[in-house]
Scaffold this motif. Structure first.
Motif, PDB file in Angstrom:
ATOM      1  N   HIS A 225      19.614  59.884  -9.528  1.00 32.52           N
ATOM      2  CA  HIS A 225      20.543  59.764  -8.408  1.00 32.52           C
ATOM      3  C   HIS A 225      21.989  59.699  -8.888  1.00 32.52           C
ATOM      4  O   HIS A 225      22.391  58.765  -9.585  1.00 32.52           O
ATOM      5  CB  HIS A 225      20.194  58.500  -7.614  1.00 32.52           C
ATOM      6  N   GLY A 226      22.772  60.680  -8.491  1.00 33.37           N
ATOM      7  CA  GLY A 226      24.183  60.720  -8.847  1.00 33.37           C
ATOM      8  C   GLY A 226      24.493  61.579 -10.055  1.00 33.37           C
ATOM      9  O   GLY A 226      25.660  61.918 -10.276  1.00 33.37           O
TER      10      GLY A 226
ATOM     11  N   GLN B 222      30.766  62.280 -16.609  1.00 34.37           N
ATOM     12  CA  GLN B 222      30.389  61.083 -15.850  1.00 34.37           C
ATOM     13  C   GLN B 222      30.242  59.894 -16.782  1.00 34.37           C
ATOM     14  O   GLN B 222      29.761  60.016 -17.910  1.00 34.37           O
ATOM     15  CB  GLN B 222      29.069  61.318 -15.109  1.00 34.37           C
TER      16      GLN B 222
ATOM     17  N   LEU C 112      24.559  54.450 -12.469  1.00 35.60           N
ATOM     18  CA  LEU C 112      23.802  55.218 -11.488  1.00 35.60           C
ATOM     19  C   LEU C 112      22.394  54.641 -11.430  1.00 35.60           C
ATOM     20  O   LEU C 112      22.124  53.586 -12.001  1.00 35.60           O
ATOM     21  CB  LEU C 112      23.776  56.705 -11.865  1.00 35.60           C
TER      22      LEU C 112
ATOM     23  N   ASP D  61      29.471  54.346  -8.014  1.00 36.44           N
ATOM     24  CA  ASP D  61      28.762  55.617  -8.157  1.00 36.44           C
ATOM     25  C   ASP D  61      29.229  56.411  -9.377  1.00 36.44           C
ATOM     26  O   ASP D  61      29.400  57.637  -9.331  1.00 36.44           O
ATOM     27  CB  ASP D  61      28.930  56.471  -6.892  1.00 36.44           C
TER      28      ASP D  61
ATOM     29  N   GLN E  62      23.673  53.457  -3.516  1.00 33.04           N
ATOM     30  CA  GLN E  62      25.010  53.211  -4.037  1.00 33.04           C
ATOM     31  C   GLN E  62      24.976  52.248  -5.219  1.00 33.04           C
ATOM     32  O   GLN E  62      24.074  51.410  -5.335  1.00 33.04           O
ATOM     33  CB  GLN E  62      25.922  52.643  -2.950  1.00 33.04           C
TER      34      GLN E  62
ATOM     35  N   HIS F  65      23.633  60.610   1.243  1.00 35.23           N
ATOM     36  CA  HIS F  65      23.703  61.005  -0.173  1.00 35.23           C
ATOM     37  C   HIS F  65      23.714  62.510  -0.325  1.00 35.23           C
ATOM     38  O   HIS F  65      22.882  63.210   0.263  1.00 35.23           O
ATOM     39  CB  HIS F  65      22.499  60.420  -0.929  1.00 35.23           C
TER      40      HIS F  65
ATOM     41  N   ASN G 140      29.713  65.001  -6.816  1.00 37.40           N
ATOM     42  CA  ASN G 140      30.488  63.889  -6.311  1.00 37.40           C
ATOM     43  C   ASN G 140      31.395  64.452  -5.218  1.00 37.40           C
ATOM     44  O   ASN G 140      31.753  65.628  -5.240  1.00 37.40           O
ATOM     45  CB  ASN G 140      31.350  63.258  -7.401  1.00 37.40           C
TER      46      ASN G 140
ATOM     47  N   ARG H 127      32.576  59.361  -4.608  1.00 33.63           N
ATOM     48  CA  ARG H 127      31.235  58.790  -4.530  1.00 33.63           C
ATOM     49  C   ARG H 127      30.194  59.914  -4.506  1.00 33.63           C
ATOM     50  O   ARG H 127      30.522  61.103  -4.437  1.00 33.63           O
ATOM     51  CB  ARG H 127      31.053  57.944  -3.266  1.00 33.63           C
ATOM     52  N   ASN H 128      28.910  59.499  -4.489  1.00 36.96           N
ATOM     53  CA  ASN H 128      27.835  60.443  -4.182  1.00 36.96           C
ATOM     54  C   ASN H 128      27.056  60.008  -2.952  1.00 36.96           C
ATOM     55  O   ASN H 128      26.227  60.764  -2.447  1.00 36.96           O
ATOM     56  CB  ASN H 128      26.901  60.627  -5.385  1.00 36.96           C
ATOM     57  N   THR H 129      27.308  58.786  -2.483  1.00 39.31           N
ATOM     58  CA  THR H 129      26.641  58.240  -1.293  1.00 39.31           C
ATOM     59  C   THR H 129      27.672  57.470  -0.483  1.00 39.31           C
ATOM     60  O   THR H 129      28.396  56.636  -1.041  1.00 39.31           O
ATOM     61  CB  THR H 129      25.475  57.308  -1.691  1.00 39.31           C
TER      62      THR H 129
END
Length: 528
Positions: free
Chosen positions: A85-86, A121, A125, A248, A266, A432, A437, A465-467
């Motif tokens: 995730h992310g 990144q 996460l 994130d 998140q 999400h 991102n 963010r991603n969410t």
């Protein structure tokens, strides 16, 4: 409905948290074995699906620019997938993990190797199962450290701690949602919330909770992860403030708060100064819901314990948790988040959409990504039948079925307006986006006004963010650059809403350059 450690020590932990991780300058190897394990919580036991027999699962440590290789072996009777995730998955969409979107699930006795590079990144996460409701117990942390020699953009902490928030059902979670679907009713809410897998003391059960040990005068970096299935949460430590420095896996301007608001999927990384008199202080998580939807109202607790304090938490300082419907607290927290880098958001949206619908791919013999040439678009850039979204829904919503995605040209700048509605009940939606991102450039209550609302967008330092939570009865506008070819899932991260169809997918076309196309599928890609 929703109802460092020092950097050196973190690298040492690479060999401690995974039985088969191998320390290398650029490659991190892990083996995730999916097994059932009898587990006791709330003074009752049940078998749960785990990774390597752990709940929460092992932490994945790596550095920015490392390549991560995880072999996932399925030893349970259920199909399995894992989503990182992310993680942006640049050109490696086959490793993203959502079942029937980028891969068929890993069947019993089979395995699949997820391989990706952590490009650009750093931060916190999470990984979790991405099929049915398995992520209730199949989840863990991802810690991406900066490149060697690159410091954090904030004071070096004395130590780091991972804090994973979750939910626990006494019943089997798959039975919970299956029964609800058969009855046409919302599923039962969870029986408890958890902090690092432990609910703490609860009614009729005195099970011990998690303890965070600190030394007076030192600063700790808390990597807080919401792995809950269906609930946005408040996180609070009695008597203490936190300084948020990243969300994130994107750095933020330092932001001081006494309450963290965090939705499923998140992450929030914050500095904690151990600057209070030595003693015990309650850590508490509680649900947020500012509408009529049911929630699990059990407050999970843990203990912040200063060195020298009595081991008993009986006299601990209590945490004053926000009210369940504390909308103002959530708004203040989200308003306080700003990107560390200025002027980061794309300024010219090339396309926009305000609603989404399901790709409906679960019955296929191939994942959507495998048959992208046979997917002919179909989702428009705006609702086909506009109406008062936060008012009464029309009798005929003109819903249709089929596999349709929204096509986007490579490197286009995309603006999405996520519009909440009053259908069934208005509700906050933590949404999400896989593969990217984005920048959250604006939000508001009511229906989005395409003429006046963009005038108030933050294009100087919007949070990355991603969410993102779409406020109850309101909207959120996000922007991203479509520089990652592949099939990318967009969905509400309340699992029940994903089950009910609050999801869609973007097909980002290949570009024309040598590194602008998705890589070929791996030879061990699972078959349906």
């Amino acid at each position: 409905m929703g109802g460092k450690v020092g950097v050196a020590l973190a690298l040492m932990l690479l060999t401690l948290f995974s039985s088969s991780s191998r320390v290398d300058s650029r490659i991190r190897h892990y083996k995730f074995t999916v097994v059932r394990k009898n587990t006791t919580r709330l003074c009752a036991s049940k078998p749960i699906i785990t990774v390597n027999g752990k709940f929460p699962g092992p932490t994945l440590y790596a550095r920015e620019d490392d390549t991560v290789i995880i072999r996932v072996v399925n030893h349970v009777t259920d199909n399995v997938t894992i989503h990182w995730h992310g993680v942006r998955q640049l050109r490696t969409g086959w490793a993203d993990g959502p079942a029937y979107i980028t891969q068929c699930p890993i069947q019993t006795g089979q395995s699949y190797i997820y391989k990706f590079t952590l490009t650009g990144q750093r931060g916190t996460l999470l990984w979790h199962a991405h099929i049915n409701w398995q992520r209730a117990t199949v989840h863990g942390a991802i810690v991406i450290l900066p490149r060697l020699g690159v410091p954090y953009p904030f004071p070096e902490p004395h130590k780091e701690e991972i804090i994973i928030l979750g939910e626990w059902w006494k019943a089997d979670v798959e039975a919970v949602i299956n029964q609800a679907m058969q009855a046409g009713l919302p599923p039962n809410v969870s029986d408890a919330h958890t902090i690092n897998g432990l609910p703490g003391p609860s009614p009729n059960c005195s099970y011990a909770g998690y303890s965070l040990h600190v030394e007076s005068g030192k600063t700790y970096l808390l990597r807080i992860i919401n792995a809950a299935v269906n609930e946005e949460l408040f996180f609070k430590i009695a008597g203490h403030h936190l300084t948020v420095v990243e969300v994130d896996a994107a750095y933020t301007k330092p932001f001081k708060t006494d309450t963290v608001f965090i939705g499923p999927g998140q992450t929030t990384t914050a500095l904690l100064a151990a600057d209070r008199p030595a003693g015990n202080y309650i850590i508490a998580i509680s649900p947020f819901m500012d509408t009529i939807v049911a929630t699990d109202n059990q407050i999970a607790t843990a203990t912040l314990r200063y060195d020298g304090a009595a081991p008993s938490a009986a006299a601990a300082v209590a945490a004053d948790v926000p009210a369940r419907n504390a909308t103002a607290v959530t708004a203040a927290f989200m308003d306080g988040l700003r990107s560390l880098s200025p002027a980061a958001a794309p300024s010219r949206p090339a396309t926009s959409t305000t609603r989404s619908s399901s790709p409906s791919a679960s019955a296929s013999t191939r994942a959507v990504l495998q048959r992208e040439r046979g997917v002919h678009g179909g989702l428009s850039a705006a609702p086909p039948a506009p109406y008062d979204y936060t008012g009464a829904a029309p009798a005929n919503m003109r819903t249709t079925t089929g596999t349709r995605v929204y096509r986007v040209e490579y490197n286009a700048t995309v603006q999405i307006v996520l519009q909440g509605t009053a259908m069934i009940a208005p509700e906050s939606h933590p949404t999400h986006l896989h593969g990217f991102n984005f920048y959250a450039v604006g939000r508001g209550v009511g229906n989005y006004d395409p003429i006046n609302d963009p005038k108030r967008f933050n294009l100087d330092d919007p949070v990355e963010r991603n969410t993102i939570s779409v406020p109850t009865g309101g909207w959120t506008a996000i922007r991203f650059r479509a520089d990652n070819p592949g099939m990318w899932f967009l969905h509400c991260h309340l699992e029940v809403h994903t089950t009910w169809g609050l999801k869609m997918a973007f097909l980002v076309e290949n570009g024309k350059g040598p590194n602008q196309s998705i890589l070929p599928p791996p030879k061990d890609l699972p078959k349906c």
